[in-house]
Scaffold this motif. Structure first.
Motif, PDB file in Angstrom:
ATOM      1  N   ALA A   1       0.766  -1.224   0.043  1.00 10.44           N
ATOM      2  CA  ALA A   1       0.044   0.208  -0.076  1.00 10.44           C
ATOM      3  C   ALA A   1       0.945   1.295   0.043  1.00 10.44           C
ATOM      4  O   ALA A   1       0.488   2.207  -0.759  1.00 10.44           O
ATOM      5  N   ARG A   2       2.052   1.204   0.763  1.00 10.73           N
ATOM      6  CA  ARG A   2       2.944   2.413   0.782  1.00 10.73           C
ATOM      7  C   ARG A   2       3.506   2.670  -0.785  1.00 10.73           C
ATOM      8  O   ARG A   2       3.668   3.755  -1.167  1.00 10.73           O
ATOM      9  N   LYS A   3       3.662   1.511  -1.401  1.00  4.36           N
ATOM     10  CA  LYS A   3       4.268   1.715  -2.690  1.00  4.36           C
ATOM     11  C   LYS A   3       3.399   2.300  -3.663  1.00  4.36           C
ATOM     12  O   LYS A   3       3.800   3.120  -4.795  1.00  4.36           O
ATOM     13  N   TYR A   4       2.033   2.317  -3.252  1.00  2.75           N
ATOM     14  CA  TYR A   4       1.175   2.966  -4.138  1.00  2.75           C
ATOM     15  C   TYR A   4       0.589   4.298  -3.310  1.00  2.75           C
ATOM     16  O   TYR A   4      -0.240   5.039  -4.043  1.00  2.75           O
ATOM     17  N   ARG A   5       1.424   4.852  -2.268  1.00  5.10           N
ATOM     18  CA  ARG A   5       0.972   5.994  -1.712  1.00  5.10           C
ATOM     19  C   ARG A   5      -0.537   5.846  -1.180  1.00  5.10           C
ATOM     20  O   ARG A   5      -1.276   7.188  -1.235  1.00  5.10           O
ATOM     21  N   VAL A   6      -1.077   4.619  -0.712  1.00  2.68           N
ATOM     22  CA  VAL A   6      -2.218   4.744  -0.617  1.00  2.68           C
ATOM     23  C   VAL A   6      -2.501   5.508   1.183  1.00  2.68           C
ATOM     24  O   VAL A   6      -1.933   5.027   2.053  1.00  2.68           O
ATOM     25  N   VAL A   7      -3.306   6.515   1.243  1.00  3.72           N
ATOM     26  CA  VAL A   7      -3.678   7.236   2.251  1.00  3.72           C
ATOM     27  C   VAL A   7      -5.005   6.962   2.960  1.00  3.72           C
ATOM     28  O   VAL A   7      -5.328   7.361   4.202  1.00  3.72           O
ATOM     29  N   GLY A   8      -5.805   6.461   2.196  1.00  2.00           N
ATOM     30  CA  GLY A   8      -7.009   6.152   2.561  1.00  2.00           C
ATOM     31  C   GLY A   8      -7.805   4.658   1.745  1.00  2.00           C
ATOM     32  O   GLY A   8      -7.191   4.540   0.786  1.00  2.00           O
ATOM     33  N   LEU A   9      -8.668   4.216   2.608  1.00  2.00           N
ATOM     34  CA  LEU A   9      -8.890   3.055   1.820  1.00  2.00           C
ATOM     35  C   LEU A   9     -10.625   3.205   1.707  1.00  2.00           C
ATOM     36  O   LEU A   9     -11.274   3.741   2.517  1.00  2.00           O
ATOM     37  N   PRO A  10     -11.195   2.628   0.587  1.00  2.00           N
ATOM     38  CA  PRO A  10     -10.619   1.777  -0.351  1.00  2.00           C
ATOM     39  C   PRO A  10      -9.928   2.623  -1.463  1.00  2.00           C
ATOM     40  O   PRO A  10     -10.311   4.061  -1.442  1.00  2.00           O
ATOM     41  N   ALA A  11      -8.826   2.054  -2.012  1.00  2.00           N
ATOM     42  CA  ALA A  11      -8.064   2.730  -3.176  1.00  2.00           C
ATOM     43  C   ALA A  11      -7.955   1.699  -4.222  1.00  2.00           C
ATOM     44  O   ALA A  11      -7.483   0.511  -3.955  1.00  2.00           O
ATOM     45  N   THR A  12      -8.299   2.306  -5.657  1.00  2.00           N
ATOM     46  CA  THR A  12      -8.202   1.383  -6.486  1.00  2.00           C
ATOM     47  C   THR A  12      -7.372   1.746  -7.557  1.00  2.00           C
ATOM     48  O   THR A  12      -7.352   2.931  -8.001  1.00  2.00           O
ATOM     49  N   PHE A  13      -6.408   0.879  -8.405  1.00  2.00           N
ATOM     50  CA  PHE A  13      -5.444   1.299  -9.414  1.00  2.00           C
ATOM     51  C   PHE A  13      -5.913   0.342 -10.418  1.00  2.00           C
ATOM     52  O   PHE A  13      -6.130  -0.712 -10.369  1.00  2.00           O
ATOM     53  N   LEU A  14      -6.038   1.200 -11.596  1.00  2.00           N
ATOM     54  CA  LEU A  14      -6.425   0.141 -12.752  1.00  2.00           C
ATOM     55  C   LEU A  14      -5.059   0.071 -13.813  1.00  2.00           C
ATOM     56  O   LEU A  14      -4.236   1.012 -13.803  1.00  2.00           O
ATOM     57  N   ILE A  15      -4.540  -1.188 -13.845  1.00  2.00           N
ATOM     58  CA  ILE A  15      -3.482  -1.328 -14.398  1.00  2.00           C
ATOM     59  C   ILE A  15      -3.474  -2.217 -15.867  1.00  2.00           C
ATOM     60  O   ILE A  15      -4.108  -3.233 -15.980  1.00  2.00           O
ATOM     61  N   ASP A  16      -2.805  -1.560 -16.656  1.00  2.00           N
ATOM     62  CA  ASP A  16      -3.085  -2.275 -18.083  1.00  2.00           C
ATOM     63  C   ASP A  16      -2.298  -3.547 -18.497  1.00  2.00           C
ATOM     64  O   ASP A  16      -1.363  -3.699 -17.475  1.00  2.00           O
ATOM     65  N   PRO A  17      -2.562  -4.342 -19.671  1.00  2.00           N
ATOM     66  CA  PRO A  17      -1.874  -5.415 -19.707  1.00  2.00           C
ATOM     67  C   PRO A  17      -0.043  -5.204 -19.605  1.00  2.00           C
ATOM     68  O   PRO A  17       0.564  -6.317 -19.569  1.00  2.00           O
ATOM     69  N   ASP A  18       0.243  -4.168 -20.144  1.00  2.00           N
ATOM     70  CA  ASP A  18       1.684  -3.838 -20.230  1.00  2.00           C
ATOM     71  C   ASP A  18       2.191  -3.636 -18.892  1.00  2.00           C
ATOM     72  O   ASP A  18       3.407  -3.175 -18.622  1.00  2.00           O
ATOM     73  N   GLY A  19       1.463  -3.457 -17.673  1.00  2.00           N
ATOM     74  CA  GLY A  19       2.092  -3.151 -16.409  1.00  2.00           C
ATOM     75  C   GLY A  19       1.895  -1.635 -16.078  1.00  2.00           C
ATOM     76  O   GLY A  19       2.658  -1.016 -15.185  1.00  2.00           O
ATOM     77  N   LYS A  20       1.176  -0.902 -16.795  1.00  2.00           N
ATOM     78  CA  LYS A  20       1.360   0.586 -16.461  1.00  2.00           C
ATOM     79  C   LYS A  20       0.107   1.030 -15.898  1.00  2.00           C
ATOM     80  O   LYS A  20      -1.119   0.473 -16.246  1.00  2.00           O
ATOM     81  N   ILE A  21      -0.084   2.092 -15.145  1.00  2.00           N
ATOM     82  CA  ILE A  21      -1.166   2.398 -14.552  1.00  2.00           C
ATOM     83  C   ILE A  21      -1.832   3.261 -15.561  1.00  2.00           C
ATOM     84  O   ILE A  21      -1.530   3.978 -16.104  1.00  2.00           O
ATOM     85  N   ALA A  22      -3.038   2.639 -15.653  1.00  2.00           N
ATOM     86  CA  ALA A  22      -4.234   3.446 -16.465  1.00  2.00           C
ATOM     87  C   ALA A  22      -4.902   4.551 -15.807  1.00  2.00           C
ATOM     88  O   ALA A  22      -5.390   5.590 -16.398  1.00  2.00           O
ATOM     89  N   ALA A  23      -5.209   4.322 -14.319  1.00  2.00           N
ATOM     90  CA  ALA A  23      -6.237   5.216 -13.899  1.00  2.00           C
ATOM     91  C   ALA A  23      -6.070   4.924 -12.366  1.00  2.00           C
ATOM     92  O   ALA A  23      -5.587   3.878 -11.980  1.00  2.00           O
ATOM     93  N   VAL A  24      -6.275   5.943 -11.650  1.00  2.00           N
ATOM     94  CA  VAL A  24      -6.139   5.665 -10.138  1.00  2.00           C
ATOM     95  C   VAL A  24      -7.785   6.024  -9.760  1.00  2.00           C
ATOM     96  O   VAL A  24      -8.249   7.275  -9.972  1.00  2.00           O
ATOM     97  N   ARG A  25      -8.280   5.507  -8.873  1.00  2.00           N
ATOM     98  CA  ARG A  25      -9.722   5.502  -8.529  1.00  2.00           C
ATOM     99  C   ARG A  25      -9.748   5.394  -6.937  1.00  2.00           C
ATOM    100  O   ARG A  25     -10.021   4.298  -6.514  1.00  2.00           O
ATOM    101  N   PRO A  26      -9.468   6.480  -6.296  1.00  2.00           N
ATOM    102  CA  PRO A  26      -9.728   6.653  -4.682  1.00  2.00           C
ATOM    103  C   PRO A  26     -11.193   6.528  -4.458  1.00  2.00           C
ATOM    104  O   PRO A  26     -12.331   6.926  -5.110  1.00  2.00           O
ATOM    105  N   GLY A  27     -11.413   5.903  -3.189  1.00  2.00           N
ATOM    106  CA  GLY A  27     -12.731   5.694  -2.675  1.00  2.00           C
ATOM    107  C   GLY A  27     -13.608   4.620  -3.238  1.00  2.00           C
ATOM    108  O   GLY A  27     -13.185   3.976  -3.936  1.00  2.00           O
ATOM    109  N   GLU A  28     -14.768   4.516  -2.564  1.00  2.00           N
ATOM    110  CA  GLU A  28     -15.775   3.459  -3.007  1.00  2.00           C
ATOM    111  C   GLU A  28     -16.057   3.311  -4.420  1.00  2.00           C
ATOM    112  O   GLU A  28     -16.703   4.441  -5.089  1.00  2.00           O
TER     113      GLU A  28
END
Length: 178
Positions: free
Chosen positions: A135-162
């Motif tokens: 969670a620290r690697k993703y700088r998560v400061v509140g839960l829930p936190a969602t990260f969309l990762i594409d098939p190439d391993g790149k972050i496509a989007a960050v979606r904090p919250g429910e």
């Protein structure tokens, strides 16, 4: 004179405690490398981590390379987290080819996470991050936190919250499909 000495000592102790607190806060917020600080932005490579699955096996995020990943950090004590889990499960069970949901439980025991996963009949992988390192690697400061990762391993989007509906989750999963 004794009263003045007492006040000065008390002030010095408070000053030292304040300086220690400030140094600790600075360390917590600035200790990570610049690479990690940039890594949580869309377009950057997703930081890899290795944690343990509920079955006790080690799992790395990079094991999912080639698939889209909805990476969700959660805990069973977090109301919004527990509300979104059935929505995530419903969308996952509809099955979107080459896209996974990976739920990383932060700071709880295997028993607690396993009990929650069993009660919810969760079909997607539940991984354990008891120390919060992933969670620290993703700088998560509140839960829930969602990260969309594409098939190439790149972050496509960050979606904090429910995630508020299974339709929303399904749309996010479809956005990761090739």
């Amino acid at each position: 004179m004794g009263d003045l000495t007492h006040k000065l000592r008390r002030g010095a102790v408070l000053l030292i405690a304040g300086l220690i607190a400030a140094a600790l806060a600075y360390t917590l917020f600035h200790a990570d490398s610049k690479e990690t600080a940039v890594a949580v932005r869309a377009g950057a490579m997703a930081p890899d981590f290795t944690v343990t699955g509920l079955d006790g096996r080690s799992v790395a995020l990079s094991d999912y390379r080639g698939k889209g990943v909805l990476l969700n950090f959660w805990a069973s004590w977090c109301g919004p987290c527990t509300h979104e889990m059935p929505r995530m499960n419903e969308a996952y069970l509809e099955g979107i080819p080459d896209v996974e949901i990976v739920a990383v439980n932060v700071g709880e025991s295997r028993g607690t996470a396993n009990e929650f996963a069993m009660q919810g009949n969760l079909a997607f992988p539940v991984l354990l991050d008891p120390s919060g390192e992933a969670a620290r690697k993703y700088r998560v400061v509140g839960l829930p936190a969602t990260f969309l990762i594409d098939p190439d391993g790149k972050i496509a989007a960050v979606r904090p919250g429910e995630l508020t509906s299974s339709a929303e989750v399904k749309k996010l999963l479809q956005s990761l499909s090739r």
